[in-house]
Design a protein around this motif. Structure first.
Motif, PDB file in Angstrom:
ATOM      1  N   SER A 183       0.843  -1.181   0.000  1.00 17.45           N
ATOM      2  CA  SER A 183       0.000   0.000   0.000  1.00 17.45           C
ATOM      3  C   SER A 183       0.883   1.236   0.000  1.00 17.45           C
ATOM      4  O   SER A 183       2.057   1.165   0.349  1.00 17.45           O
ATOM      5  CB  SER A 183      -0.923   0.015   1.224  1.00 17.45           C
ATOM      6  OG  SER A 183      -0.169   0.039   2.420  1.00 17.45           O
ATOM      7  N   GLU A 184       0.316   2.351  -0.390  1.00 16.51           N
ATOM      8  CA  GLU A 184       1.074   3.591  -0.417  1.00 16.51           C
ATOM      9  C   GLU A 184       1.451   4.004   1.005  1.00 16.51           C
ATOM     10  O   GLU A 184       0.716   3.754   1.955  1.00 16.51           O
ATOM     11  CB  GLU A 184       0.246   4.694  -1.076  1.00 16.51           C
ATOM     12  CG  GLU A 184       0.022   4.489  -2.564  1.00 16.51           C
ATOM     13  CD  GLU A 184       1.303   4.481  -3.360  1.00 16.51           C
ATOM     14  OE1 GLU A 184       2.202   5.278  -3.031  1.00 16.51           O
ATOM     15  OE2 GLU A 184       1.414   3.669  -4.293  1.00 16.51           O
ATOM     16  N   VAL A 185       2.610   4.629   1.131  1.00 19.29           N
ATOM     17  CA  VAL A 185       3.050   5.122   2.426  1.00 19.29           C
ATOM     18  C   VAL A 185       2.376   6.472   2.665  1.00 19.29           C
ATOM     19  O   VAL A 185       2.636   7.437   1.959  1.00 19.29           O
ATOM     20  CB  VAL A 185       4.588   5.272   2.468  1.00 19.29           C
ATOM     21  CG1 VAL A 185       5.020   5.881   3.792  1.00 19.29           C
ATOM     22  CG2 VAL A 185       5.250   3.925   2.265  1.00 19.29           C
ATOM     23  N   GLU A 186       1.465   6.531   3.642  1.00 22.97           N
ATOM     24  CA  GLU A 186       0.759   7.767   3.945  1.00 22.97           C
ATOM     25  C   GLU A 186       1.695   8.748   4.650  1.00 22.97           C
ATOM     26  O   GLU A 186       2.763   8.381   5.128  1.00 22.97           O
ATOM     27  CB  GLU A 186      -0.460   7.464   4.830  1.00 22.97           C
ATOM     28  CG  GLU A 186      -1.435   6.468   4.238  1.00 22.97           C
ATOM     29  CD  GLU A 186      -2.142   6.988   2.999  1.00 22.97           C
ATOM     30  OE1 GLU A 186      -2.187   8.231   2.834  1.00 22.97           O
ATOM     31  OE2 GLU A 186      -2.636   6.183   2.193  1.00 22.97           O
ATOM     32  N   SER A 187       1.261   9.995   4.723  1.00 18.56           N
ATOM     33  CA  SER A 187       2.122  11.043   5.272  1.00 18.56           C
ATOM     34  C   SER A 187       2.481  10.800   6.732  1.00 18.56           C
ATOM     35  O   SER A 187       3.536  11.227   7.193  1.00 18.56           O
ATOM     36  CB  SER A 187       1.433  12.408   5.134  1.00 18.56           C
ATOM     37  OG  SER A 187       0.196  12.420   5.824  1.00 18.56           O
ATOM     38  N   ASN A 188       1.617  10.088   7.469  1.00 14.57           N
ATOM     39  CA  ASN A 188       1.881   9.863   8.893  1.00 14.57           C
ATOM     40  C   ASN A 188       2.299   8.429   9.204  1.00 14.57           C
ATOM     41  O   ASN A 188       2.331   8.035  10.375  1.00 14.57           O
ATOM     42  CB  ASN A 188       0.640  10.215   9.715  1.00 14.57           C
ATOM     43  CG  ASN A 188      -0.522   9.261   9.459  1.00 14.57           C
ATOM     44  OD1 ASN A 188      -0.605   8.654   8.381  1.00 14.57           O
ATOM     45  ND2 ASN A 188      -1.405   9.120  10.437  1.00 14.57           N
ATOM     46  N   THR A 189       2.609   7.638   8.168  1.00 11.28           N
ATOM     47  CA  THR A 189       2.933   6.228   8.385  1.00 11.28           C
ATOM     48  C   THR A 189       4.124   6.052   9.303  1.00 11.28           C
ATOM     49  O   THR A 189       4.106   5.219  10.221  1.00 11.28           O
ATOM     50  CB  THR A 189       3.211   5.521   7.045  1.00 11.28           C
ATOM     51  OG1 THR A 189       2.035   5.559   6.239  1.00 11.28           O
ATOM     52  CG2 THR A 189       3.608   4.067   7.268  1.00 11.28           C
ATOM     53  N   VAL A 190       5.197   6.808   9.076  1.00 11.08           N
ATOM     54  CA  VAL A 190       6.398   6.671   9.903  1.00 11.08           C
ATOM     55  C   VAL A 190       6.069   6.982  11.365  1.00 11.08           C
ATOM     56  O   VAL A 190       6.472   6.244  12.267  1.00 11.08           O
ATOM     57  CB  VAL A 190       7.519   7.580   9.385  1.00 11.08           C
ATOM     58  CG1 VAL A 190       8.700   7.589  10.372  1.00 11.08           C
ATOM     59  CG2 VAL A 190       7.995   7.114   8.019  1.00 11.08           C
ATOM     60  N   GLU A 191       5.338   8.048  11.596  1.00  3.73           N
ATOM     61  CA  GLU A 191       4.986   8.421  12.964  1.00  3.73           C
ATOM     62  C   GLU A 191       4.181   7.321  13.648  1.00  3.73           C
ATOM     63  O   GLU A 191       4.375   7.034  14.842  1.00  3.73           O
ATOM     64  CB  GLU A 191       4.195   9.732  12.975  1.00  3.73           C
ATOM     65  CG  GLU A 191       5.010  10.963  12.650  1.00  3.73           C
ATOM     66  CD  GLU A 191       5.222  11.187  11.162  1.00  3.73           C
ATOM     67  OE1 GLU A 191       4.773  10.338  10.353  1.00  3.73           O
ATOM     68  OE2 GLU A 191       5.844  12.202  10.801  1.00  3.73           O
ATOM     69  N   VAL A 192       3.278   6.692  12.879  1.00  2.00           N
ATOM     70  CA  VAL A 192       2.448   5.618  13.440  1.00  2.00           C
ATOM     71  C   VAL A 192       3.312   4.450  13.920  1.00  2.00           C
ATOM     72  O   VAL A 192       3.154   3.956  15.048  1.00  2.00           O
ATOM     73  CB  VAL A 192       1.417   5.132  12.400  1.00  2.00           C
ATOM     74  CG1 VAL A 192       0.761   3.826  12.870  1.00  2.00           C
ATOM     75  CG2 VAL A 192       0.357   6.193  12.159  1.00  2.00           C
TER      76      VAL A 192
END
Length: 219
Positions: A183-192
């Motif tokens: 899936s695409e990496v959303e803008s907050n994925t790393v933070e999650v």
């Protein structure tokens, strides 16, 4: 880490890609030298797996060209060529390791991990940060003597940070490690996923360097 697999055999490529992904790494699969060059022009890879017999040419000149162009990522040659002269030629053209087909997928994982750690200057797979013990070879984490279960994505983030403990790893570099998980990496994925890691290994184990990225330290 993010891996580029260059392999034209569909059965082998599918097996290797699935195995790498299940091990917590992101993987892109190129079936030709031309496609591999396109991937490398836009992607930042931690490691390349390179077959030598490809539909549009030999992998050795391609490898030699990568080194001449300044690409320093580790490359493991994966090929059916098993002569000593072939191995010597591969290593002399810039390969970091050489694996002959058919091979065990577990051995492939071990070689990938060893090459990545050696390139990062950390040949020892065991990393101890206070109460946190990370075994990068066996993909296990122990906190205060108790085993901690991580998902594939959580491990991908931890693995990227653990290659250079104490060094700041940018958000973009961590996103690259998560890139190919379906899936695409959303803008907050790393933070999650950083937040989930903190809950499992300690809130202070992953420090935020504001505006720069994250680093792994002793909690």
């Amino acid at each position: 880490m993010r891996v580029l697999l260059i392999e034209d055999d569909e059965m082998i490529g599918d097996a290797v890609r699935s195995h790498i992904a299940s091990s917590g790494h992101a993987v892109d699969w190129a079936r030709t030298i031309g496609s591999a060059a396109e991937h490398l022009s836009v992607g930042d890879y931690a490691l390349v797996l390179l077959d030598l017999q490809l539909p549009d040419g030999s992998g050795l000149p391609f490898l030699k060209g990568l080194r001449q162009d300044g690409h320093r990522m580790p490359v493991i040659v994966v090929t059916a060529r098993d002569q000593i002269s072939d191995r010597i030629e591969g290593l002399n053209n810039g390969a970091d390791d050489y694996l002959v087909k058919p091979f065990d997928l577990g051995e492939l994982s071990a070689r990938m991990g060893a090459v990545a750690r050696r390139t990062a200057g950390r040949p020892d797979p065991l990393l101890t940060l206070g109460p946190v013990v990370i075994d990068m070879a066996n993909r296990s984490v122990v906190v205060d003597g108790a085993s901690v279960d991580l998902t594939a994505r959580e491990w991908a983030v931890l693995d990227r940070l653990a290659l250079r403990p104490g060094a700041v790893i940018s958000k973009a570099q961590i996103e690259d490690a998560l890139y190919a998980f379906g899936s695409e990496v959303e803008s907050n994925t790393v933070e999650v996923y950083v937040s989930r890691l903190r809950r499992k290994i300690g809130a202070s184990a992953v420090q935020t360097v504001r505006g720069v990225g994250y680093r792994l330290t002793a909690p």
